[in-house]
Design a protein around this motif. Structure first.
Motif, PDB file in Angstrom:
ATOM      1  N   VAL A  42      12.487   8.546   7.042  1.00 53.61           N
ATOM      2  CA  VAL A  42      11.259   7.785   7.302  1.00 53.61           C
ATOM      3  C   VAL A  42      10.331   7.876   6.086  1.00 53.61           C
ATOM      4  CG1 VAL A  42       9.168   7.685   8.737  1.00 53.61           C
ATOM      5  CG2 VAL A  42      11.401   8.034   9.805  1.00 53.61           C
ATOM      6  N   VAL A  43      10.243   9.074   5.507  1.00 55.71           N
ATOM      7  CA  VAL A  43       9.387   9.250   4.311  1.00 55.71           C
ATOM      8  C   VAL A  43       9.893   8.340   3.189  1.00 55.71           C
ATOM      9  CG1 VAL A  43       8.549  10.899   2.585  1.00 55.71           C
ATOM     10  CG2 VAL A  43       8.829  11.635   4.964  1.00 55.71           C
ATOM     11  N   GLU A  44      11.208   8.273   3.030  1.00 57.16           N
ATOM     12  CA  GLU A  44      11.770   7.407   1.980  1.00 57.16           C
ATOM     13  C   GLU A  44      11.440   5.939   2.246  1.00 57.16           C
ATOM     14  OE1 GLU A  44      13.013   8.403  -0.919  1.00 57.16           O
ATOM     15  OE2 GLU A  44      12.503  10.413  -0.183  1.00 57.16           O
ATOM     16  N   GLU A  45      11.495   5.538   3.511  1.00 57.70           N
ATOM     17  CA  GLU A  45      11.146   4.145   3.847  1.00 57.70           C
ATOM     18  C   GLU A  45       9.672   3.876   3.546  1.00 57.70           C
ATOM     19  OE1 GLU A  45      12.619   3.043   7.889  1.00 57.70           O
ATOM     20  OE2 GLU A  45      14.086   4.621   7.515  1.00 57.70           O
ATOM     21  N   MET A  46       8.816   4.868   3.829  1.00 57.75           N
ATOM     22  CA  MET A  46       7.381   4.718   3.524  1.00 57.75           C
ATOM     23  C   MET A  46       7.169   4.522   2.025  1.00 57.75           C
ATOM     24  SD  MET A  46       5.863   7.719   5.949  1.00 57.75           S
ATOM     25  CE  MET A  46       5.507   7.468   7.694  1.00 57.75           C
ATOM     26  N   LYS A  47       7.936   5.281   1.231  1.00 49.57           N
ATOM     27  CA  LYS A  47       7.828   5.141  -0.233  1.00 49.57           C
ATOM     28  C   LYS A  47       8.247   3.733  -0.641  1.00 49.57           C
ATOM     29  CE  LYS A  47       8.755   9.980  -1.384  1.00 49.57           C
ATOM     30  NZ  LYS A  47       9.751  10.933  -1.887  1.00 49.57           N
ATOM     31  N   ALA A  48       9.373   3.276  -0.098  1.00 49.93           N
ATOM     32  CA  ALA A  48       9.903   1.951  -0.482  1.00 49.93           C
ATOM     33  C   ALA A  48       8.923   0.840  -0.101  1.00 49.93           C
ATOM     34  CB  ALA A  48      11.254   1.722   0.185  1.00 49.93           C
ATOM     35  N   MET A  49       8.160   1.057   0.983  1.00 51.41           N
ATOM     36  CA  MET A  49       7.198   0.036   1.427  1.00 51.41           C
ATOM     37  C   MET A  49       5.911   0.064   0.607  1.00 51.41           C
ATOM     38  SD  MET A  49       7.560   0.450   5.526  1.00 51.41           S
ATOM     39  CE  MET A  49       6.296  -0.713   5.945  1.00 51.41           C
ATOM     40  N   GLY A  50       5.753   1.102  -0.198  1.00 55.72           N
ATOM     41  CA  GLY A  50       4.545   1.192  -1.028  1.00 55.72           C
ATOM     42  C   GLY A  50       3.371   1.851  -0.330  1.00 55.72           C
ATOM     43  N   LEU A  51       3.636   2.517   0.806  1.00 57.50           N
ATOM     44  CA  LEU A  51       2.513   3.063   1.584  1.00 57.50           C
ATOM     45  C   LEU A  51       1.756   4.171   0.863  1.00 57.50           C
ATOM     46  CD1 LEU A  51       4.056   3.119   5.202  1.00 57.50           C
ATOM     47  CD2 LEU A  51       2.585   1.397   4.143  1.00 57.50           C
ATOM     48  N   PHE A  52       2.440   4.892  -0.044  1.00 57.05           N
ATOM     49  CA  PHE A  52       1.755   5.969  -0.773  1.00 57.05           C
ATOM     50  C   PHE A  52       0.750   5.406  -1.785  1.00 57.05           C
ATOM     51  CE2 PHE A  52       5.335   8.160   1.014  1.00 57.05           C
ATOM     52  CZ  PHE A  52       4.918   9.461   1.189  1.00 57.05           C
ATOM     53  N   GLY A  53       0.952   4.140  -2.137  1.00 54.93           N
ATOM     54  CA  GLY A  53       0.106   3.558  -3.186  1.00 54.93           C
ATOM     55  C   GLY A  53      -0.815   2.455  -2.693  1.00 54.93           C
ATOM     56  N   LEU A  54      -1.104   2.464  -1.397  1.00 52.59           N
ATOM     57  CA  LEU A  54      -1.915   1.371  -0.831  1.00 52.59           C
ATOM     58  C   LEU A  54      -3.216   1.134  -1.588  1.00 52.59           C
ATOM     59  CD1 LEU A  54      -1.620   2.096   3.028  1.00 52.59           C
ATOM     60  CD2 LEU A  54      -0.615   0.154   1.791  1.00 52.59           C
ATOM     61  N   SER A  55      -3.886   2.238  -1.960  1.00 55.19           N
ATOM     62  CA  SER A  55      -5.234   2.108  -2.535  1.00 55.19           C
ATOM     63  C   SER A  55      -5.226   2.186  -4.065  1.00 55.19           C
ATOM     64  CB  SER A  55      -6.120   3.230  -1.990  1.00 55.19           C
ATOM     65  OG  SER A  55      -5.589   4.477  -2.430  1.00 55.19           O
ATOM     66  N   ILE A  56      -4.041   2.411  -4.646  1.00 55.11           N
ATOM     67  CA  ILE A  56      -3.978   2.633  -6.098  1.00 55.11           C
ATOM     68  C   ILE A  56      -3.728   1.308  -6.815  1.00 55.11           C
ATOM     69  CG2 ILE A  56      -2.670   3.825  -7.926  1.00 55.11           C
ATOM     70  CD1 ILE A  56      -2.299   6.148  -5.893  1.00 55.11           C
ATOM     71  N   VAL A 111      -9.086   8.408  -9.324  1.00 56.74           N
ATOM     72  CA  VAL A 111      -9.517   7.010  -9.454  1.00 56.74           C
ATOM     73  C   VAL A 111     -10.988   6.946  -9.858  1.00 56.74           C
ATOM     74  CG1 VAL A 111      -9.930   4.859  -8.153  1.00 56.74           C
ATOM     75  CG2 VAL A 111      -7.790   6.139  -7.821  1.00 56.74           C
ATOM     76  N   ILE A 112     -11.819   7.782  -9.232  1.00 52.47           N
ATOM     77  CA  ILE A 112     -13.273   7.716  -9.453  1.00 52.47           C
ATOM     78  C   ILE A 112     -13.666   8.346 -10.795  1.00 52.47           C
ATOM     79  CG2 ILE A 112     -15.512   8.625  -8.610  1.00 52.47           C
ATOM     80  CD1 ILE A 112     -14.298   8.376  -5.744  1.00 52.47           C
ATOM     81  N   ALA A 113     -13.087   9.524 -11.079  1.00 51.51           N
ATOM     82  CA  ALA A 113     -13.612  10.294 -12.225  1.00 51.51           C
ATOM     83  C   ALA A 113     -12.570  10.608 -13.286  1.00 51.51           C
ATOM     84  CB  ALA A 113     -14.215  11.610 -11.707  1.00 51.51           C
ATOM     85  N   GLY A 114     -11.329  10.156 -13.099  1.00 58.35           N
ATOM     86  CA  GLY A 114     -10.267  10.518 -14.031  1.00 58.35           C
ATOM     87  C   GLY A 114     -10.387   9.816 -15.379  1.00 58.35           C
ATOM     88  N   THR A 115      -9.889  10.487 -16.431  1.00 61.50           N
ATOM     89  CA  THR A 115      -9.802   9.839 -17.739  1.00 61.50           C
ATOM     90  C   THR A 115      -8.578   8.919 -17.730  1.00 61.50           C
ATOM     91  OG1 THR A 115      -8.353  11.579 -18.567  1.00 61.50           O
ATOM     92  CG2 THR A 115     -10.719  11.897 -18.910  1.00 61.50           C
ATOM     93  N   ASP A 116      -8.464   8.080 -18.765  1.00 64.67           N
ATOM     94  CA  ASP A 116      -7.287   7.197 -18.846  1.00 64.67           C
ATOM     95  C   ASP A 116      -6.001   8.024 -18.851  1.00 64.67           C
ATOM     96  OD1 ASP A 116      -8.936   5.046 -18.878  1.00 64.67           O
ATOM     97  OD2 ASP A 116      -8.801   4.682 -21.045  1.00 64.67           O
ATOM     98  N   MET A 127     -17.988  14.279  -2.815  1.00 62.12           N
ATOM     99  CA  MET A 127     -18.760  13.530  -1.819  1.00 62.12           C
ATOM    100  C   MET A 127     -18.395  12.045  -1.831  1.00 62.12           C
ATOM    101  SD  MET A 127     -20.542  15.595  -0.036  1.00 62.12           S
ATOM    102  CE  MET A 127     -19.328  16.874  -0.219  1.00 62.12           C
ATOM    103  N   GLN A 128     -18.165  11.506  -3.028  1.00 61.42           N
ATOM    104  CA  GLN A 128     -17.776  10.094  -3.122  1.00 61.42           C
ATOM    105  C   GLN A 128     -16.380   9.874  -2.518  1.00 61.42           C
ATOM    106  OE1 GLN A 128     -19.249  10.191  -7.392  1.00 61.42           O
ATOM    107  NE2 GLN A 128     -19.007   8.028  -7.063  1.00 61.42           N
ATOM    108  N   VAL A 129     -15.498  10.843  -2.792  1.00 57.98           N
ATOM    109  CA  VAL A 129     -14.144  10.776  -2.220  1.00 57.98           C
ATOM    110  C   VAL A 129     -14.246  10.789  -0.695  1.00 57.98           C
ATOM    111  CG1 VAL A 129     -12.017  12.115  -1.925  1.00 57.98           C
ATOM    112  CG2 VAL A 129     -12.975  11.796  -4.218  1.00 57.98           C
ATOM    113  N   LEU A 130     -15.133  11.635  -0.183  1.00 60.45           N
ATOM    114  CA  LEU A 130     -15.254  11.765   1.273  1.00 60.45           C
ATOM    115  C   LEU A 130     -15.893  10.524   1.903  1.00 60.45           C
ATOM    116  CD1 LEU A 130     -16.131  15.545   1.656  1.00 60.45           C
ATOM    117  CD2 LEU A 130     -14.070  14.400   2.472  1.00 60.45           C
ATOM    118  N   ASP A 131     -16.849   9.899   1.225  1.00 62.37           N
ATOM    119  CA  ASP A 131     -17.447   8.662   1.767  1.00 62.37           C
ATOM    120  C   ASP A 131     -16.338   7.662   2.101  1.00 62.37           C
ATOM    121  OD1 ASP A 131     -20.071   9.481   1.546  1.00 62.37           O
ATOM    122  OD2 ASP A 131     -20.530   8.312  -0.247  1.00 62.37           O
ATOM    123  N   ARG A 132     -15.424   7.525   1.156  1.00 67.39           N
ATOM    124  CA  ARG A 132     -14.347   6.556   1.309  1.00 67.39           C
ATOM    125  C   ARG A 132     -13.349   7.005   2.385  1.00 67.39           C
ATOM    126  NH1 ARG A 132      -9.818   5.104  -0.053  1.00 67.39           N
ATOM    127  NH2 ARG A 132      -9.343   3.072  -0.948  1.00 67.39           N
TER     128      ARG A 132
END
Ligand code: COS
Length: 386
Positions: free
Chosen positions: A40-54, A98-103, A240-245
């Motif tokens: 099931v985890v592999e199917e979730m990966k294939a569907m892109g669920l781990f990267g929904l917000s990225i 996403v919020i504070a990371g460097t390139d 705090m910003q991470v938690l708002d979301r």
């Protein structure tokens, strides 16, 4: 950027079918085994669920918040442990980057998080630090490693860390400056294989079996200075910003679960007969269905409005707290009524209703208790007066 409506509708339909046809039949098994099956985890990966917000630039789907909450409504249609499998990668585990990371930090971690190759966890809570998250005691002290490189020596314990058992990277909040308060806290990306980092055994808990929480211990772990997220002393604000979301996403899951429970109640009440008629004919049962439906619709409207505000680039501290407060309390009431409508069957494990009753209890606690949400709502309302 939003997906085109047709692509998004297809994604939503695929997820709906995955939840209904693939995940729901496994709910009892997940509870009994306290594990999500690997296939099931592999199917979730294939569907892109781990990267929904990225962002697609890093291999994710890049949903807007309005799209993400609509996906979360669907994910609420089954046991919440399934969502937790990729939930930290979508939310609290990835959003600090996403919020504070460097390139460089984004390029190193976001593709692995989006694909599910790396599981990301968020480490804020400590044995003595829960609601008062500005009081973190874990310490990060600037030093040199054996090769003369700049590091922070990280020591302390983080507690109840979701997905810590599988995580390859943690966003860790630790004190680098002032002895008290959020201003002395910095955030770090800490890879699991760092010397001095160890993960405890998963805790036994009330519900959401299949989703694991553990202690994470740091014993003088040398975190490269390049792994700091944002400026020194900015870590609390990042958290705090991470938690708002995150709170908004959790609110949407609560709505999805409420709708699942309402559907289960309606199915049971129309089938089950007492005193010569279906339960659904009784007005006292109808009142419980009506209250649940009205409250779930209200929570959904609150979530969608807050998500639209976030997509418009506005701060949603107040809205996310209000949504989390209302939706998590709401799903608790709905689950309680669901047990009541199912009567004895609601109390028996086979029907799965008592499982949801236990599962939803966590929503009033994690990512900020109801009392913390009340405090934020009041503070923001008072601050915004006039
Ligand atoms: N977004 C951006 N910045 C924020 C913010 C937010 N949502 N919330 C607070 N800040 C900033 C404040 O503006 C303040 O900045 P300055 O120092 O520049 O003035 C700073 O962070 C400190 O904020 P504040 O004074 O409000 O902090 P407090 O310690 O009084 O309390 C609460 C903050 C209680 C709201 C916070 O600790 C909290 O959310 N606790 C619950 C933690 C939680 O959810 N834990 C769950 C575990 S993680 S799954």
């Amino acid at each position: 950027m939003a997906l085109d409506p047709e692509t998004f509708d297809q994604l939503l339909e695929t997820i709906r079918r995955f939840v209904q046809e693939r995940l729901r039949p496994l709910e009892g098994q997940v509870e009994a085994d306290d594990a999500i099956p690997e296939d099931v985890v592999e199917e979730m990966k294939a569907m892109g669920l781990f990267g929904l917000s990225i962002d697609p630039e890093y291999g994710g789907i890049g949903l807007t918040m309005s799209e993400e909450v609509r996906v979360a409504f669907e994910l609420g249609g089954t046991t919440p442990a399934f969502r937790s499998t990729f939930g930290t990668n979508v939310g609290i585990g990835s959003q600090g980057v996403v919020i504070a990371g460097t390139d460089e930090q984004k390029a190193e971690w976001l593709p692995k998080m989006a694909s599910g190759e790396a599981i990301a966890s968020f480490a804020l809570t400590e044995p003595d630090v829960g609601s008062d998250s500005g009081a973190v005691k874990a310490k990060a002290v600037r030093a040199k490693d054996e090769k003369g490189g700049d590091v922070y020596r990280l020591s302390g314990t983080k507690r109840y860390i979701t997905n810590a058992d599988k995580a390859s990277v943690f966003t860790v909040m630790a004190r680098t400056g002032e002895e008290v308060g959020g201003r002395g806290v910095s955030a770090f990306l800490v890879p699991r294989d760092l010397p001095g980092l160890s993960v405890g055994e998963p805790e036994k808990k009330m519900g959401q079996q299949g989703a694991k929480v553990c202690d994470v211990n740091f014993d003088d772990a040398p975190v490269p200075a390049a792994n700091r997220l944002g400026a020194e002393g900015e870590g609390f604000k990042v958290a705090m910003q991470v938690l708002d979301r995150g709170r908004l996403h959790i609110s949407a899951v609560c709505v999805g679960i409420a709708d699942r429970l309402i559907a289960d109640c309606v199915a049971y009440a129309t089938e089950r007969k007492q005193f010569g008629q279906a339960l659904s004919e009784f007005q006292l049962i109808q009142a419980m269905i009506a209250d649940s439906k009205a409250e779930s619709m209200a929570a959904k409207a609150l979530v969608l409005e807050a998500a639209a505000k976030k997509d418009a680039g506005e701060r949603i501290t107040l809205e996310a707290a209000a949504a989390k407060y209302f939706a998590s309390e709401m799903v608790g009431r709905v689950a309680d009524r669901a047990v009541q409508i199912h009567g004895g069957a609601g109390y028996i494990n086979d029907y799965g209703i008592e499982r949801f009753y236990r599962d939803v209890r966590l929503f009033r606690i994690y990512e900020g208790t109801s009392q913390i949400q009340q405090l934020i709502i009041a503070r923001e309302t008072i601050k915004n007066r006039g």
